[in-house]
Design a protein around this motif. Structure first.
Motif, PDB file in Angstrom:
ATOM      1  N   UNK A  82      29.975   3.911  11.278  1.00  0.00           N
ATOM      2  CA  UNK A  82      29.835   5.091  10.434  1.00  0.00           C
ATOM      3  C   UNK A  82      31.044   6.014  10.539  1.00  0.00           C
ATOM      4  N   UNK A  83      31.602   6.188  11.740  1.00  0.00           N
ATOM      5  CA  UNK A  83      32.743   7.089  11.909  1.00  0.00           C
ATOM      6  C   UNK A  83      33.941   6.616  11.096  1.00  0.00           C
ATOM      7  N   UNK A  84      34.250   5.326  11.171  1.00  0.00           N
ATOM      8  CA  UNK A  84      35.403   4.811  10.420  1.00  0.00           C
ATOM      9  C   UNK A  84      35.125   4.821   8.919  1.00  0.00           C
ATOM     10  N   UNK A  85      33.855   4.561   8.522  1.00  0.00           N
ATOM     11  CA  UNK A  85      33.527   4.614   7.096  1.00  0.00           C
ATOM     12  C   UNK A  85      33.711   6.036   6.570  1.00  0.00           C
ATOM     13  N   UNK A 121      23.228   9.761  14.060  1.00  0.00           N
ATOM     14  CA  UNK A 121      24.537   9.091  14.063  1.00  0.00           C
ATOM     15  C   UNK A 121      25.558   9.882  13.251  1.00  0.00           C
ATOM     16  N   UNK A 122      25.104  10.454  12.147  1.00  0.00           N
ATOM     17  CA  UNK A 122      25.998  11.234  11.301  1.00  0.00           C
ATOM     18  C   UNK A 122      26.526  12.450  12.053  1.00  0.00           C
ATOM     19  N   UNK A 123      25.675  13.112  12.786  1.00  0.00           N
ATOM     20  CA  UNK A 123      26.119  14.287  13.553  1.00  0.00           C
ATOM     21  C   UNK A 123      27.168  13.881  14.586  1.00  0.00           C
ATOM     22  N   UNK A 124      26.938  12.774  15.261  1.00  0.00           N
ATOM     23  CA  UNK A 124      27.913  12.317  16.264  1.00  0.00           C
ATOM     24  C   UNK A 124      29.249  11.984  15.606  1.00  0.00           C
ATOM     25  N   UNK A 125      29.201  11.321  14.468  1.00  0.00           N
ATOM     26  CA  UNK A 125      30.445  10.954  13.781  1.00  0.00           C
ATOM     27  C   UNK A 125      31.188  12.187  13.283  1.00  0.00           C
ATOM     28  N   UNK A 126      30.467  13.163  12.766  1.00  0.00           N
ATOM     29  CA  UNK A 126      31.104  14.375  12.273  1.00  0.00           C
ATOM     30  C   UNK A 126      31.764  15.151  13.404  1.00  0.00           C
ATOM     31  N   UNK A 128      35.643   8.380   7.757  1.00  0.00           N
ATOM     32  CA  UNK A 128      37.068   8.720   7.725  1.00  0.00           C
ATOM     33  C   UNK A 128      37.705   8.235   6.423  1.00  0.00           C
ATOM     34  N   UNK A 129      37.458   6.976   6.063  1.00  0.00           N
ATOM     35  CA  UNK A 129      38.022   6.440   4.822  1.00  0.00           C
ATOM     36  C   UNK A 129      37.443   7.158   3.604  1.00  0.00           C
ATOM     37  N   UNK A 130      36.166   7.452   3.643  1.00  0.00           N
ATOM     38  CA  UNK A 130      35.526   8.164   2.527  1.00  0.00           C
ATOM     39  C   UNK A 130      36.135   9.547   2.348  1.00  0.00           C
ATOM     40  N   UNK A 131      36.330  10.250   3.448  1.00  0.00           N
ATOM     41  CA  UNK A 131      36.912  11.595   3.394  1.00  0.00           C
ATOM     42  C   UNK A 131      38.323  11.546   2.818  1.00  0.00           C
ATOM     43  N   UNK A 132      39.121  10.591   3.263  1.00  0.00           N
ATOM     44  CA  UNK A 132      40.502  10.495   2.772  1.00  0.00           C
ATOM     45  C   UNK A 132      40.561  10.089   1.304  1.00  0.00           C
ATOM     46  N   UNK A 133      39.467   9.529   0.772  1.00  0.00           N
ATOM     47  CA  UNK A 133      39.448   9.145  -0.641  1.00  0.00           C
ATOM     48  C   UNK A 133      39.069  10.298  -1.552  1.00  0.00           C
ATOM     49  N   UNK A 134      38.734  11.441  -0.976  1.00  0.00           N
ATOM     50  CA  UNK A 134      38.328  12.606  -1.744  1.00  0.00           C
ATOM     51  C   UNK A 134      39.452  13.638  -1.784  1.00  0.00           C
TER      52      UNK A 134
END
Length: 384
Positions: free
Chosen positions: A307-310, A345-350, A312-318
């Motif tokens: 989720x963390x790497x996904x 999991x989302x909270x940990x990744x953020x 990261x890529x999603x954020x950079x695509x925005x």
């Protein structure tokens, strides 16, 4: 934009070749001249510069550095003597531009006659050959990116194509995913085995290592440094991991309105010695259907796959981050977690991404809505 005056080279013409993204390939000179293989020093020779429309700087701050991934090994030219390396194609184009400029200058000092006509014909021939080489660069090479960058079609980072599924759960044998739509009609679809973030990392690495080689060309790779760069170790298990990732990429198909494209076209993996891979000859088409996104190679390799790497890529695509429903992210990333587990999991990744400077630390989740912002002052890598 096509140039309209072959007799008078523009400033952009004279700079072509100097502005080329440096090669990251170990080149094999033609055997007739020198059978010795050698490492390209182009990455080390790269200069800080303004990128042309088809290029990006060698690194985020314009400085020169070596890639964390090893160079590919490839012949400089095919059996017909045609160059297979981006740098060699650009050098040929630059030579033609110089010849055109000289002939144009010579023709300018002559009265009209057979010699002047011959020089004009030479200028026009050089110009036509330059345009053919420019088309070759655009049609047969991955868009340029530097030694500290990964590159991908933007749509690959906004769907569950490379999902954030739990590695403990067995992969689905066959999936069909709409990767991109236009006017509510799919224009890019994926069919094949389920792909996850670990597969994305290998795909990005292949694009990176083969970025300056003509697509469809078989190149050789040393599995040991590739495994060490991607997995942090080299042993039987990591070799098996790399082999299975590439085989999945080879099995899956990206389907567009014009063609079907393998994420990896050819793959040979002997028990000893070099491995060989080739990118599909039509893979450049994906960058025409979807805008490009650049990632920091060191950052992506340092993040855990999932989720963390996904994210990261999603954020950079925005271009910017808007308030987003947690349920939307759960659907987009392809996670198999229950809503409560996904939220944790989302909270940990953020938190991890905030610590890494990818997003601002003031993010919040209330009533299922995530409010977040990209880190102020950070590079915007979305191609407008």
């Amino acid at each position: 934009m096509p140039r309209t005056d072959p007799l008078h080279p523009s400033q952009n013409d004279r700079q072509t070749g100097i502005d080329a993204v440096p090669s990251n390939v170990e080149q094999r000179p033609p055997l007739a001249t020198n059978p010795r293989r050698f490492h390209s020093s182009a990455d080390r020779e790269a200069q800080e510069r303004t990128p042309s429309p088809n290029e990006q700087p060698a690194s985020e701050n314009g400085s020169v550095s070596e890639s964390l991934l090893p160079p590919a090994i490839v012949d400089e030219s095919d059996c017909h003597g045609r160059p297979l390396i981006r740098r060699a194609v650009i050098a040929s184009k630059l030579k033609l531009q110089e010849q055109r400029a000289i002939a144009s200058q010579q023709a300018g000092g002559l009265k009209y006659g057979a010699e002047k006509h011959s020089l004009h014909k030479h200028v026009q021939d050089c110009y036509a050959d330059e345009q053919a080489l420019e088309s070759r660069l655009e049609d047969n090479f991955i868009p340029g990116h530097g030694p500290n960058q990964f590159l991908s079609p933007r749509s690959f980072f906004q769907t569950q194509l490379f999902g954030a599924g739990n590695h403990a759960i067995q992969r689905i044998h066959h999936v069909e995913i709409v990767v991109a739509e236009k006017n509510e009609k799919p224009i890019i679809t994926y069919r094949g085995p389920e792909l996850r973030q670990s597969d994305a990392k290998v795909f990005l690495a292949l694009l990176h290592m083969l970025r300056d080689v003509q697509v469809g060309t078989q190149v050789h790779l040393e599995p040991e440094p590739v495994c060490k760069a991607l997995f942090g170790r080299y042993d039987g298990h990591s070799r098996k991991q790399l082999r299975e990732h590439i085989q999945r990429l080879q099995t899956g198909l990206i389907i567009t309105e014009k063609c079907s494209i393998q994420l990896c076209q050819a793959f040979e993996h002997p028990n000893a010695g070099l491995w060989s891979v080739a990118l599909h000859s039509n893979i450049v088409e994906l960058f025409r259907l979807s805008q490009r996104v650049w990632l920091s190679l060191p950052m992506r390799l340092s993040l855990p796959d999932g989720l963390t790497s996904w994210l990261y890529a999603y954020i950079e695509s925005q271009s910017r981050l808007i308030p987003t429903n947690v349920s939307t992210l759960l659907e987009k990333c392809g996670s198999t977690s229950k809503p409560r587990g996904f939220l944790n999991s989302l909270r940990r990744s953020l938190r991890e991404l905030a610590n890494r400077g990818i997003i601002e630390p003031g993010w919040s989740i209330r009533k299922g809505l995530l409010r977040w912002m990209k880190k102020s002052g950070g590079p915007n890598r979305w191609e407008q």
